[in-house]
Design an enzyme around this catalytic site. Structure first.
Site, PDB file in Angstrom:
ATOM      1  N   GLY A  25       0.365   5.846   0.382  1.00 47.95           N
ATOM      2  CA  GLY A  25      -0.483   7.035   0.488  1.00 47.95           C
ATOM      3  C   GLY A  25       0.390   8.244   0.730  1.00 47.95           C
ATOM      4  O   GLY A  25       1.614   8.186   0.638  1.00 47.95           O
ATOM      5  N   GLY A  26      -0.263   9.364   1.085  1.00 43.91           N
ATOM      6  CA  GLY A  26       0.483  10.584   1.312  1.00 43.91           C
ATOM      7  C   GLY A  26       1.411  10.493   2.503  1.00 43.91           C
ATOM      8  O   GLY A  26       2.378  11.251   2.617  1.00 43.91           O
ATOM      9  N   TYR A  27       1.145   9.568   3.391  1.00 46.36           N
ATOM     10  CA  TYR A  27       1.966   9.372   4.587  1.00 46.36           C
ATOM     11  C   TYR A  27       3.252   8.627   4.268  1.00 46.36           C
ATOM     12  O   TYR A  27       4.240   8.709   4.984  1.00 46.36           O
ATOM     13  CB  TYR A  27       1.180   8.525   5.597  1.00 46.36           C
ATOM     14  CG  TYR A  27       0.747   7.228   4.970  1.00 46.36           C
ATOM     15  CD1 TYR A  27      -0.450   7.159   4.279  1.00 46.36           C
ATOM     16  CD2 TYR A  27       1.574   6.111   4.981  1.00 46.36           C
ATOM     17  CE1 TYR A  27      -0.810   6.007   3.638  1.00 46.36           C
ATOM     18  CE2 TYR A  27       1.212   4.953   4.332  1.00 46.36           C
ATOM     19  CZ  TYR A  27       0.009   4.897   3.667  1.00 46.36           C
ATOM     20  OH  TYR A  27      -0.343   3.766   3.024  1.00 46.36           O
ATOM     21  N   GLY A  28       3.250   7.792   3.230  1.00 42.98           N
ATOM     22  CA  GLY A  28       4.389   6.935   2.945  1.00 42.98           C
ATOM     23  C   GLY A  28       3.924   5.603   2.392  1.00 42.98           C
ATOM     24  O   GLY A  28       2.936   5.532   1.660  1.00 42.98           O
ATOM     25  N   LYS A  29       4.624   4.537   2.750  1.00 42.86           N
ATOM     26  CA  LYS A  29       4.348   3.224   2.188  1.00 42.86           C
ATOM     27  C   LYS A  29       4.020   2.213   3.280  1.00 42.86           C
ATOM     28  O   LYS A  29       4.398   2.382   4.433  1.00 42.86           O
ATOM     29  CB  LYS A  29       5.558   2.734   1.385  1.00 42.86           C
ATOM     30  CG  LYS A  29       5.915   3.645   0.205  1.00 42.86           C
ATOM     31  CD  LYS A  29       7.162   3.161  -0.515  1.00 42.86           C
ATOM     32  CE  LYS A  29       7.493   4.098  -1.682  1.00 42.86           C
ATOM     33  NZ  LYS A  29       8.721   3.662  -2.397  1.00 42.86           N
ATOM     34  N   VAL A  30       3.306   1.151   2.861  1.00 41.88           N
ATOM     35  CA  VAL A  30       2.950   0.055   3.772  1.00 41.88           C
ATOM     36  C   VAL A  30       3.559  -1.230   3.241  1.00 41.88           C
ATOM     37  O   VAL A  30       3.456  -1.533   2.047  1.00 41.88           O
ATOM     38  CB  VAL A  30       1.424  -0.101   3.901  1.00 41.88           C
ATOM     39  CG1 VAL A  30       1.084  -1.247   4.846  1.00 41.88           C
ATOM     40  CG2 VAL A  30       0.796   1.186   4.408  1.00 41.88           C
TER      41      VAL A  30
ATOM     42  N   ASP B 240     -12.515  10.180  10.565  1.00 41.17           N
ATOM     43  CA  ASP B 240     -12.052   9.870   9.210  1.00 41.17           C
ATOM     44  C   ASP B 240     -12.513   8.472   8.805  1.00 41.17           C
ATOM     45  O   ASP B 240     -11.736   7.660   8.305  1.00 41.17           O
ATOM     46  CB  ASP B 240     -10.529   9.985   9.123  1.00 41.17           C
ATOM     47  CG  ASP B 240     -10.041  10.147   7.679  1.00 41.17           C
ATOM     48  OD1 ASP B 240     -10.869  10.513   6.818  1.00 41.17           O
ATOM     49  OD2 ASP B 240      -8.859   9.916   7.418  1.00 41.17           O
TER      50      ASP B 240
ATOM     51  N   GLY C  87       0.827  -1.198   0.000  1.00 40.61           N
ATOM     52  CA  GLY C  87       0.000   0.000   0.000  1.00 40.61           C
ATOM     53  C   GLY C  87       0.856   1.239   0.000  1.00 40.61           C
ATOM     54  O   GLY C  87       2.057   1.207   0.289  1.00 40.61           O
TER      55      GLY C  87
ATOM     56  N   LYS D 141       3.592   0.415   8.496  1.00 36.25           N
ATOM     57  CA  LYS D 141       3.399   1.711   7.828  1.00 36.25           C
ATOM     58  C   LYS D 141       4.627   2.566   8.100  1.00 36.25           C
ATOM     59  O   LYS D 141       4.895   2.937   9.238  1.00 36.25           O
ATOM     60  CB  LYS D 141       2.134   2.396   8.339  1.00 36.25           C
ATOM     61  CG  LYS D 141       1.891   3.758   7.686  1.00 36.25           C
ATOM     62  CD  LYS D 141       0.543   4.364   8.081  1.00 36.25           C
ATOM     63  CE  LYS D 141       0.571   4.891   9.493  1.00 36.25           C
ATOM     64  NZ  LYS D 141      -0.672   5.640   9.814  1.00 36.25           N
TER      65      LYS D 141
END
Length: 951
Positions: free
Chosen positions: A631-636, A746, A629, A650
């Site tokens: 997202g804007g936070y980084g990778k999973v 959220d 995965g 994460k």
């Protein structure tokens, strides 16, 4: 090289000397072995006892919950307190506890410990507080507990103890508090307990006690609260001698199957609260005047006859007078309220329902502060006369279970950062600060209307904790069965600081955990429920601080420790400086330094701190091949820990977290919330510029990925309903069972993850907030004023426009998820809003044209019910949405009738009449603003949480 070796030799000698000086200050080996035995008998799923390492000393290495003190007589450290409340421990209490002979406080409150109380606890002569409330302990109370010469508080309530109360308890000459309510204790109350010289609070309500009420108890010289509600003293009378209890504050014998007359209690000049309701008392009510300070008189549901005596008139502090369901006759004396002086905050409830009262004496003028209830009396037969009709309605509820909502309306120009709130006591200044929360329950308050005493209670608490009155805010109040009063207190730092320091937090917590607050007649004893420590408080509140008390350390040992420590520190400092200078001289200008672990910034219970190297090994150096995965936070990444556990990791990219707050919020919330429908946090990594969160691995990924996958298998309606119900139960837990409650803020299909059995688990708590208190009916009038955060398409329109966040905001977001499950459509796609599209389809009679075709055959009636619920949840206005409890119940109802629903595939046509889609479409004014501001590129916080692709 020789110079460096000399320095290390000097350092070693200094530290060795200091260690020799401190050598006598280790924990008594007998107590160490006892603690290890205690640990072996307990199950610790949250790893709260993870640092109980037999290779380390309990006192010098600060074992969780172990508080020690030095002793000069034998040179050892001794266990002074075991403080292990709210740690989710199960198992049994070990007999080896009896070896901790120096222990003063034993606290295992609010766990899941079962079995019996070891009789060996009676061998702890120093024990002052025995705190075992809220467990599953059972069996009889050991006679040996009567051999505790210093016991002050005996707190065993909310367990399953049975058998009689041992007569040996008469030897507890220092005991002041018997809190044994809500058990299954039976048999006769021992008359011998009347010899206890210091006993103040005798709380044994909700047991199975029988026999008679001992008249000898009137001889207790300091008894202030006598509470035996809901026992069965069948045929027993209330002894006349109870009228001689000169210090009695509260007498509560409700529902005890008592007979005979009401004794004359006029001699108890300190009496504040009298409850003799739900018995079989007969005769007249005594005419002698009661204490002028009395707040509550409840003689309802007996067989009392005669007239209402005049001694109830003019009582200045009376709040509640209940005489309903008796055989009283004659007139209602209006002097009861006419002779009473009311303040703006005072109220008086008078309930005379279901008697034989025929008239009201005097002029009928009931002030607005007074509630008078006369339903079921002959006087109501002529209700049209004298305007009595308004007094004859039947809306009375006998139990005191109302919630008092404390609405905090502050006119401040801007909201506070995460964790921070405006200090309510300094409204004019609008100062933001981080509060420290304490959950309390007053066990036996002596009033019925608490708001009148709010200021007195605040002064009582702050005065004894040495804080200013403005530093305490009573956030919520709720009457519970008993009646007991549950409350949540927020303590704020002084106005020259926005946070408490570590010592202040520990000092406040110690006052409550050691029960050192002095007694108060009005408020009675309290029970500590929990602490709420957010932000930095959570970090150091969950670290075990050493607590060295007493004067046991000798001057020589202290001097040796101090001098040795100073010398050791000086040598270490000099050595480090020399090595640093030498290394810098040898380091080439362009050399690259090796990455070294930074300081771990947080330590907390039940969550493991991983090193960067551990997670690097678990992910094959964060190989892209196992990335699941992004997202804007980084990778999973999918990782495998050293013990074989498969996890999702994460890894935040640098700068993706706003000031670390979301990172810490996620850890803080998930470390204390445990529910099968919430994702579990395994651990974290916080080293230098690396921040990672480690979750349980969810093999079926997120709901968003599942619905959007092109090559997925058909997802049946039953599976979709199962996912919806699991998600709703997780959110319901956050709203009602988490303490304090939480608004997720959220909810979206990305944040609903699915395990191997398609069980839904809510994830990502990075922007969650503590919830406001709901009112009695569950309406969320209270709200949080905050900056808007959330994800486009799921965001509550009313929250977006007003910045007022409520629990119903989560309901709206979940309603959108339900619509996704039904339609397979995204919340916002190409400028089209899912909520509006569904409403338009329903109004045009084409609801089934938007059902996801990949669902396969689906049940008509169940689909209708689910669609109706989804539309109710996604109503434009908050008041039109159901509560989460209603959502869960409706989903459970649909699930229960699912086998009976028609599973035949439906023909899609325009003539389908769907009256169930009765919700009106959102107003154009709201949605034109809402959609235009929720399309990609808006200023909302649209960062999504990790998504885990299905295998």
């Amino acid at each position: 090289m020789a110079q460096r070796t000399l320095y290390f030799i000097a350092i070693f000698l200094a530290c060795f000397s200091a260690r020799l000086a401190y050598a006598q200050q280790i924990t008594d080996p007998r107590e160490v072995s006892a603690l290890l035995a205690v640990r072996s008998h307990l199950t610790d799923p949250w790893k709260n006892l993870g640092n109980w390492d037999k290779k380390k000393d309990p006192c010098t290495s600060n074992w969780k919950g172990v508080i020690c003190y030095p002793n000069s007589s034998d040179g050892y450290m001794h266990i002074q307190e075991l403080r292990l409340m709210h740690t989710n421990l199960s198992g049994i209490l070990a007999p080896e506890l009896g070896r901790l002979v120096h222990m003063k406080r034993l606290n295992f409150m609010w766990n899941n410990i079962s079995g019996s109380i070891p009789k060996e606890i009676g061998n702890i002569p120093a024990l002052e507080l025995l705190l075992l409330s809220g467990n599953q302990l059972s069996g009889p109370l050991p006679d040996e507990l009567g051999h505790l010469p210093n016991l002050n508080i005996f707190q065993l309530d909310r367990n399953q103890f049975s058998g009689s109360i041992p007569k040996s308890f008469v030897n507890l000459l220092k005991v002041q508090h018997f809190h044994m309510n809500n058990n299954s204790l039976s048999g006769q109350l021992p008359p011998e307990l009347s010899a206890l010289p210091l006993l103040q609070h005798f709380l044994l309500d909700n047991n199975k006690l029988a026999g008679h009420l001992p008249p000898e108890y009137s001889q207790m010289p300091n008894l202030t609260i006598f509470q035996l509600n809901n026992n069965s003293f069948e045929g027993s009378v209330i002894p006349d001698s109870y009228g001689n209890m000169s210090k009695l504050i509260k007498l509560s014998l409700r529902n005890c199957n008592l007979r005979g007359k009401v004794p004359d209690l006029s001699g108890i000049r300190s009496l504040l609260y009298l409850d003799l309701s739900k018995n079989q008392l007969t005769g007249n009510i005594p005419v002698n005047r009661l204490s002028n300070n009395i707040t509550t008189i409840n003689l309802s549901k007996n067989q009392l006859n005669g007239s209402i005596p005049s001694n109830f008139s003019g009582l200045p502090r009376l709040q509640k007078l209940r005489l309903n369901n008796n055989l009283l006759s004659g007139s209602v004396p209006s002097t009861i309220w006419k002779d009473k002086t009311f303040t703006s905050d005072s109220k008086l409830e008078i309930n005379f329902q279901d008697n034989l009262l025929s008239d009201i004496s005097g002029v009928l003028e009931v002030p607005p502060n007074v509630t008078l209830k006369l339903h079921g009396n002959p006087v109501c037969e002529n209700a049209n006369q004298r305007n009595i009709g308004l007094l004859c309605g039947s809306d009375y509820e006998d139990e005191d279970t109302a919630t008092i909502v404390n609405k905090q309306e502050l006119n401040c120009p801007s909201s506070c950062p995460t964790y921070y709130e405006h200090i309510p006591g300094l409204q004019a200044n609008c100062i933001c600060a981080n509060p420290f929360g304490v959950g309390l329950r007053l066990r036996s308050p002596s009033m019925s209307d608490f708001p009148l005493y709010r200021d007195q209670f605040s002064e009582y608490i702050t005065g004894n904790i040495k804080l200013y009155p403005y530093q305490l805010f009573i956030d919520s109040l709720a009457w519970e069965e008993g009646p007991r009063l549950r409350m949540f207190l927020k303590f704020f730092p002084k106005n020259d600081s926005n946070e408490f320091n570590k010592s202040e937090i520990q000092r406040i917590a110690d006052v409550f955990t050691t029960f050192t607050l002095p007694g108060n007649d009005k408020f009675g004893p309290y029970e500590l429920l929990n602490f709420t420590a957010n932000g930095p408080y959570f970090i150091y509140f969950n670290v075990q601080f050493p607590s060295l008390k007493g004067k046991g350390m000798s001057k020589g040992a202290l001097a040796g420790i101090v001098l040795g420590s100073i010398f050791c520190a000086s040598m270490v400092f000099l050595g480090v400086v020399l090595l640093f200078l030498k290394k810098n001289q040898q380091l080439p200008p362009n050399a690259v330094k090796d990455k070294s672990p930074g300081k771990v910034t947080i330590i907390m219970d039940g969550v493991k701190a991983f090193s960067f190297k551990e997670l690097q090994a678990a992910t094959s150096r964060f190989s892209i091949a196992i990335q699941v995965g992004e997202g804007g936070y980084g990778k999973v990444f999918k990782g495998t820990l050293a013990d074989g556990t498969v996890v999702a990791i994460k890894r935040a990219q640098q700068g993706s977290l706003q000031g670390d707050k979301e990172f810490y919020t996620e850890i803080e919330i998930l470390s204390r919330l445990h529910h099968r429908n919430l994702v579990s946090l395994v651990g974290y990594c916080d080293e230098d510029d690396e921040q990672m969160l480690v979750y349980e691995f969810m093999p079926n990924g997120s709901l968003h990925d599942l619905l959007s996958a092109r090559d997925r298998s058909p997802l049946s309606f039953a599976t979709r309903l199962h996912i919806a119900l699991g998600s709703a139960r997780g959110i319901l837990y956050l709203h009602t069972e988490a303490d304090p409650p939480i608004i997720h803020r959220d909810i979206k299909s990305n944040n609903i993850l699915l395990d191997s059995k398609w069980t839904a688990k809510v994830s990502d708590f990075g922007i969650s907030r503590l919830a406001p208190v709901s009112d009695v009916k569950g309406a969320t009038e209270a709200h949080i004023s905050t900056n808007v955060k959330g994800t486009p398409g799921y965001l509550d329109p009313e929250y977006f426009l007003t910045h007022k966040l409520t629990e119903k905001s989560d309901v709206y977001s979940l309603g959108v998820v339900f619509l996704e499950l039904l339609t397979g459509m995204q919340p916002i796609s190409h400028g089209r809003n899912l909520v509006r599209e569904v409403n338009m389809a329903c109004q045009s009679g084409t609801m089934f044209s938007i059902i996801d075709e990949s669902m396969g055959p689906y049940p008509l009636e169940c689909i209708k019910k689910f669609m109706q619920l989804a539309i109710r949840c996604s109503q434009d206005e908050t008041k039109g949405r159901p509560s989460m409890l209603e959502v869960v119940r409706e989903l459970e109802n649909i699930s229960s009738v699912l086998p009976e629903c028609d599973n035949t595939a439906l023909e899609l046509h325009l003539n389908t009449v769907t009256s169930e889609c009765s919700a009106s479409a959102p107003s154009s004014s709201v949605y034109s603003t809402y959609i235009s501001n929720n399309l990609p590129g808006s200023n909302l916080d649209s960062d999504v949480l990790p998504t885990i692709k299905p295998r």
